[in-house]
Design a protein around this motif. Structure first.
Motif, mmCIF file in Angstrom:
data_model
loop_
_atom_site.group_PDB
_atom_site.id
_atom_site.type_symbol
_atom_site.label_atom_id
_atom_site.label_comp_id
_atom_site.label_asym_id
_atom_site.label_seq_id
_atom_site.Cartn_x
_atom_site.Cartn_y
_atom_site.Cartn_z
ATOM 1 N N TYR A 24 0.815 -1.193 -0.050
ATOM 2 C CA TYR A 24 0.018 0.003 0.022
ATOM 3 C C TYR A 24 0.911 1.138 0.106
ATOM 4 O O TYR A 24 0.465 2.216 -0.645
ATOM 5 C CB TYR A 24 -1.036 0.040 1.037
ATOM 6 C CG TYR A 24 -2.228 1.007 0.967
ATOM 7 C CD1 TYR A 24 -3.191 0.392 0.057
ATOM 8 C CD2 TYR A 24 -2.211 2.280 1.360
ATOM 9 C CE1 TYR A 24 -4.513 1.295 0.174
ATOM 10 C CE2 TYR A 24 -3.187 3.100 1.105
ATOM 11 C CZ TYR A 24 -4.290 2.696 0.352
ATOM 12 O OH TYR A 24 -5.453 3.450 0.283
ATOM 13 N N LEU A 25 1.903 1.205 0.592
ATOM 14 C CA LEU A 25 2.851 2.441 0.723
ATOM 15 C C LEU A 25 3.538 2.392 -0.612
ATOM 16 O O LEU A 25 3.417 3.734 -1.104
ATOM 17 C CB LEU A 25 4.201 2.064 1.688
ATOM 18 C CG LEU A 25 5.182 3.255 1.347
ATOM 19 C CD1 LEU A 25 4.709 4.462 2.035
ATOM 20 C CD2 LEU A 25 6.480 2.654 2.414
ATOM 21 N N GLN A 26 3.902 1.649 -1.514
ATOM 22 C CA GLN A 26 4.214 1.525 -2.726
ATOM 23 C C GLN A 26 3.275 2.114 -3.817
ATOM 24 O O GLN A 26 3.507 3.088 -4.607
ATOM 25 C CB GLN A 26 4.867 0.369 -3.330
ATOM 26 C CG GLN A 26 6.084 -0.104 -2.420
ATOM 27 C CD GLN A 26 7.146 0.818 -2.351
ATOM 28 O OE1 GLN A 26 7.708 1.441 -3.506
ATOM 29 N NE2 GLN A 26 7.733 0.873 -1.199
ATOM 30 N N ALA A 27 1.946 1.789 -3.426
ATOM 31 C CA ALA A 27 0.709 2.249 -4.301
ATOM 32 C C ALA A 27 0.531 3.719 -4.175
ATOM 33 O O ALA A 27 0.402 4.484 -5.011
ATOM 34 C CB ALA A 27 -0.388 1.472 -4.052
ATOM 35 N N ALA A 28 0.639 4.367 -2.726
ATOM 36 C CA ALA A 28 0.556 5.421 -2.449
ATOM 37 C C ALA A 28 1.858 6.504 -2.919
ATOM 38 O O ALA A 28 1.502 7.435 -3.286
ATOM 39 C CB ALA A 28 0.623 5.721 -0.870
ATOM 40 N N ILE A 29 2.873 5.944 -3.010
ATOM 41 C CA ILE A 29 3.896 6.784 -3.605
ATOM 42 C C ILE A 29 3.761 7.053 -5.110
ATOM 43 O O ILE A 29 3.995 8.052 -5.497
ATOM 44 C CB ILE A 29 5.257 5.994 -3.429
ATOM 45 C CG1 ILE A 29 5.662 6.062 -1.854
ATOM 46 C CG2 ILE A 29 6.496 6.684 -4.182
ATOM 47 C CD1 ILE A 29 6.824 5.267 -1.505
ATOM 48 N N LYS A 30 3.406 5.875 -5.692
ATOM 49 C CA LYS A 30 3.157 6.030 -7.242
ATOM 50 C C LYS A 30 1.849 7.173 -7.536
ATOM 51 O O LYS A 30 2.203 7.802 -8.392
ATOM 52 C CB LYS A 30 2.832 4.701 -7.855
ATOM 53 C CG LYS A 30 4.058 3.834 -7.904
ATOM 54 C CD LYS A 30 3.696 2.264 -8.355
ATOM 55 C CE LYS A 30 4.937 1.484 -8.387
ATOM 56 N NZ LYS A 30 4.666 0.042 -8.712
ATOM 57 N N GLU A 31 1.076 6.976 -6.599
ATOM 58 C CA GLU A 31 -0.164 7.853 -6.787
ATOM 59 C C GLU A 31 0.223 9.327 -6.606
ATOM 60 O O GLU A 31 0.019 10.427 -7.179
ATOM 61 C CB GLU A 31 -1.179 7.477 -5.982
ATOM 62 C CG GLU A 31 -1.944 6.529 -6.216
ATOM 63 C CD GLU A 31 -2.863 6.579 -7.541
ATOM 64 O OE1 GLU A 31 -3.924 7.197 -7.654
ATOM 65 O OE2 GLU A 31 -2.315 6.436 -8.567
ATOM 66 N N GLY A 32 1.225 9.587 -5.587
ATOM 67 C CA GLY A 32 1.765 10.669 -5.207
ATOM 68 C C GLY A 32 2.733 11.277 -6.274
ATOM 69 O O GLY A 32 2.614 12.466 -6.536
ATOM 70 N N LEU A 33 3.617 10.596 -6.844
ATOM 71 C CA LEU A 33 4.056 11.038 -8.270
ATOM 72 C C LEU A 33 3.394 11.235 -9.307
ATOM 73 O O LEU A 33 3.729 12.280 -10.082
ATOM 74 C CB LEU A 33 5.331 9.736 -8.312
ATOM 75 C CG LEU A 33 6.181 9.674 -7.544
ATOM 76 C CD1 LEU A 33 7.065 8.383 -7.887
ATOM 77 C CD2 LEU A 33 7.431 10.855 -7.538
ATOM 78 N N ARG A 34 2.123 10.560 -9.284
ATOM 79 C CA ARG A 34 1.368 10.702 -10.674
ATOM 80 C C ARG A 34 0.427 11.732 -10.503
ATOM 81 O O ARG A 34 0.150 12.472 -11.480
ATOM 82 C CB ARG A 34 0.506 9.358 -10.904
ATOM 83 C CG ARG A 34 -0.425 9.271 -12.149
ATOM 84 C CD ARG A 34 -1.277 8.060 -12.000
ATOM 85 N NE ARG A 34 -2.134 8.085 -10.866
ATOM 86 C CZ ARG A 34 -3.222 8.749 -10.978
ATOM 87 N NH1 ARG A 34 -3.584 9.575 -12.328
ATOM 88 N NH2 ARG A 34 -4.126 8.952 -10.361
ATOM 89 N N ILE A 35 -0.053 12.241 -9.397
ATOM 90 C CA ILE A 35 -1.155 13.157 -9.130
ATOM 91 C C ILE A 35 -0.761 14.609 -9.620
ATOM 92 O O ILE A 35 -1.585 15.310 -10.196
ATOM 93 C CB ILE A 35 -1.794 13.126 -7.659
ATOM 94 C CG1 ILE A 35 -3.172 13.537 -7.751
ATOM 95 C CG2 ILE A 35 -0.993 13.796 -6.761
ATOM 96 C CD1 ILE A 35 -3.913 12.359 -8.382
ATOM 97 N N LYS A 36 0.207 14.836 -9.397
ATOM 98 C CA LYS A 36 1.092 15.949 -9.960
ATOM 99 C C LYS A 36 2.513 15.806 -10.031
ATOM 100 O O LYS A 36 3.124 15.890 -9.251
ATOM 101 C CB LYS A 36 0.727 17.380 -8.949
ATOM 102 C CG LYS A 36 -0.760 17.766 -9.072
ATOM 103 C CD LYS A 36 -0.763 19.031 -8.245
ATOM 104 C CE LYS A 36 -2.039 19.808 -8.429
ATOM 105 N NZ LYS A 36 -3.328 19.042 -8.393
ATOM 106 N N ALA A 37 2.892 15.673 -11.399
ATOM 107 C CA ALA A 37 4.428 15.275 -11.630
ATOM 108 C C ALA A 37 5.120 16.498 -11.206
ATOM 109 O O ALA A 37 5.123 17.423 -11.149
ATOM 110 C CB ALA A 37 4.434 15.110 -13.258
ATOM 111 N N PRO A 38 6.165 15.964 -10.285
ATOM 112 C CA PRO A 38 6.962 17.215 -9.484
ATOM 113 C C PRO A 38 7.515 18.222 -10.751
ATOM 114 O O PRO A 38 7.773 19.485 -10.456
ATOM 115 C CB PRO A 38 8.167 16.133 -8.915
ATOM 116 C CG PRO A 38 7.496 15.038 -8.646
ATOM 117 C CD PRO A 38 6.575 14.974 -9.940
ATOM 118 N N ALA A 39 8.119 17.770 -11.827
ATOM 119 C CA ALA A 39 8.688 18.500 -12.695
ATOM 120 C C ALA A 39 7.688 18.813 -13.971
ATOM 121 O O ALA A 39 7.445 17.668 -14.919
ATOM 122 C CB ALA A 39 9.910 18.037 -13.438
#
Length: 507
Positions: A355-370
């Motif tokens: 679930y942590l890994q899924a949350a990290i992927k969503e965090g990266l995806r929801i607003k791409a940092p760059a």
């Protein structure tokens, strides 16, 4: 009579000059419009960069490009010589190791000093590859054996700061700006890795060197200018470069450049010795003092803000979704009870928490940092994309929301933070989704060398915070301030933090 005739002649001459200028301007506009006239897009975008600049000044460029993709198609024209794509396969093809595509003039704006490239701004692929090979070992755990220990050290210091000054109780209410404290943490991690010692943001609980203040003013201007490379070239010319930040400045970004240069210079002293860290690896693999200074500065500027962005947005969405927050915390608690998590958690242990890994992927995806264009140049021979011939020299940028919010790839709720989407699909679909999210770090010859460091921070920080504390938004009606400037400017994110009574296992 003579004066009247002369005046009439002057007016006629002036009208002729203006008329000729208008014709030349019209012909030049048509000339710029013609080569890509077959690519759909907003009408006026084909004639000037006004469409791009307006969207950028409003902080809406990623959203505007996504809307254009949805209206006109996967490849859309957003400027006279600029296209944008939401096709992950095309992006991978442009960035492939043996691709003839190269970085476009958009990257010139990312030079910290005129005429001096860093790994991110470098457009010469051969020179880029040589420099990249020298730097890659410094980002690996083989040469930089202290990397994980460094991250652990700074998480522990952050926890100590939060417990000492910002822990709320039933008697005391101590809200704090989560956005600021997390950037203090990422700045200390990356400055420690880049220079061999942290700048001390967490220890001083302060914006050391006014770095955050400086970047808040630096990036919006820089990434608006990136859309108009001719302006960047003019500012970097001898005529205007005196107006740009320089090492000798007492304040501003130039002063920060000076700090970075002095820190690196210390490591080039004869009695400095060899160090098993990132900067030590750069030096051992042949980077000059000037190159090491530029790359260390790049690490701090790019590496701190992008990772902080993802941590902030993950926390925002977890706090906005109590079910997701609870699932992640229960996963952490269960892993502790089963003896699957050490204290501090190791990077390899955290990677086993689904679930942590899924949350990290969503965090990266929801607003791409760059979220800038990151434009690439079509090779001289041109290319055929979606059945259309695209002439050489055309710039093709990324549509970040078009890519990472694709309903085709991520489902009809792609605009929402839903970690469960990664756990309810089969292995093949999950791999496809992962390969798209990986583009956040670019790919091929341009893949971000800092990716392992970023993931290590993301893997550890939530475990160490959520095993100890419970968080809540202190101002849920307006939880934070966020604006787009190619990167996401996030601030004023007040949260309340209390010690957990259950599941607390810091030892």
């Amino acid at each position: 009579m003579w004066n009247a005739a002369t005046e009439e002649l002057n007016i006629d001459s002036l009208a002729s000059v203006f008329g000729a200028a208008a014709v030349i301007f019209l012909l030049d506009t048509i000339r710029a419009w013609l080569p890509l006239r077959h690519v759909p897009g907003p009408f006026w975008a084909g004639f000037s960069k006004y469409w791009m600049i307006r969207a950028s000044l409003r902080g809406e460029q990623p959203y505007a490009i996504q809307e254009a993709n949805e209206k006109y198609g996967s490849l859309v024209r957003i400027g006279p010589n600029t296209l944008a794509t939401d096709d992950p396969e095309l992006l991978r093809r442009m960035m492939a190791v043996h691709s003839n595509y190269s970085r476009g003039p958009w990257y010139n704006a990312l030079r910290f000093e005129p005429g001096k490239d860093n790994l991110f701004s470098m457009r010469d692929d051969d020179a880029h590859m040589v420099l990249r090979r020298k730097m890659a070992p410094g980002y690996s755990g083989k040469e930089n054996i202290s990397m994980e220990r460094t991250v652990d050290t700074h998480i522990a210091r952050l926890v100590d700061l939060l417990e000492a000054k910002y822990l709320s109780t039933s008697e005391e209410y101590r809200p704090f700006d989560f956005a600021q404290k997390i950037q203090f943490f990422t700045l200390d991690v990356i400055s420690d890795l880049a220079f061999g010692q942290p700048f001390g943001y967490v220890e001083q609980d302060d914006d050391v060197f006014d770095f955050i203040k400086i970047t808040r003013s630096f990036f919006p201007i820089t990434l608006v200018m990136a859309n108009v490379p001719s302006v960047v070239s003019l500012l970097h010319s001898r005529l205007f470069r005196g107006m740009l930040p320089k090492e000798s400045d007492k304040i501003g970004f130039g002063a920060f450049i000076g700090v970075a240069n002095r820190k690196v210079a210390e490591r080039f002293e004869p009695d400095s010795g060899s160090h098993p860290d990132m900067l030590g690896s750069f030096i051992r693999h042949g980077l000059s003092k000037e190159e090491a200074s530029r790359e260390a500065l790049l690490n701090v500027v790019a590496g701190s803000d992008t990772t902080a962005t993802t941590i902030r947005l993950m926390m925002l969405h977890l706090l906005s979704n109590p079910v997701s927050y609870k699932k992640l915390q229960e996963e952490i608690d269960h892993a502790i009870q089963e003896g699957k998590i050490s204290s501090p958690v190791t990077d390899s242990e955290a990677r086993q928490l689904p679930y942590l890994q899924a949350a990290i992927k969503e965090g990266l995806r929801i607003k791409a940092p760059a979220a800038g264009l990151l434009s690439k140049t079509v090779p001289p021979e041109g290319d055929v994309i979606n059945g259309m011939f695209i002439p050489g020299g055309t710039q093709i940028g990324t549509s970040p929301f078009g890519v990472y919010h694709s309903k085709t790839i991520f489902g009809p709720d792609a605009s929402l933070f839903v970690p469960e989407r990664w756990l309810r699909v089969n292995t093949e679909r999950a791999a496809t989704m992962s390969s798209v999210v990986d583009l956040v770090f670019s790919s091929g010859k341009y893949q971000c060398l800092g990716k392992p460091v970023a993931f290590m921070e993301l893997n550890k920080i939530f475990v160490e915070l959520m095993r100890r504390f419970d968080f809540a938004m202190a101002r849920p009606e307006k939880p934070l301030h966020i604006a787009n400037a190619g990167i996401w400017l996030i601030e004023d994110f007040p949260v309340r933090m209390v010690r957990r009574e259950i599941g607390h296992n810091p030892t």
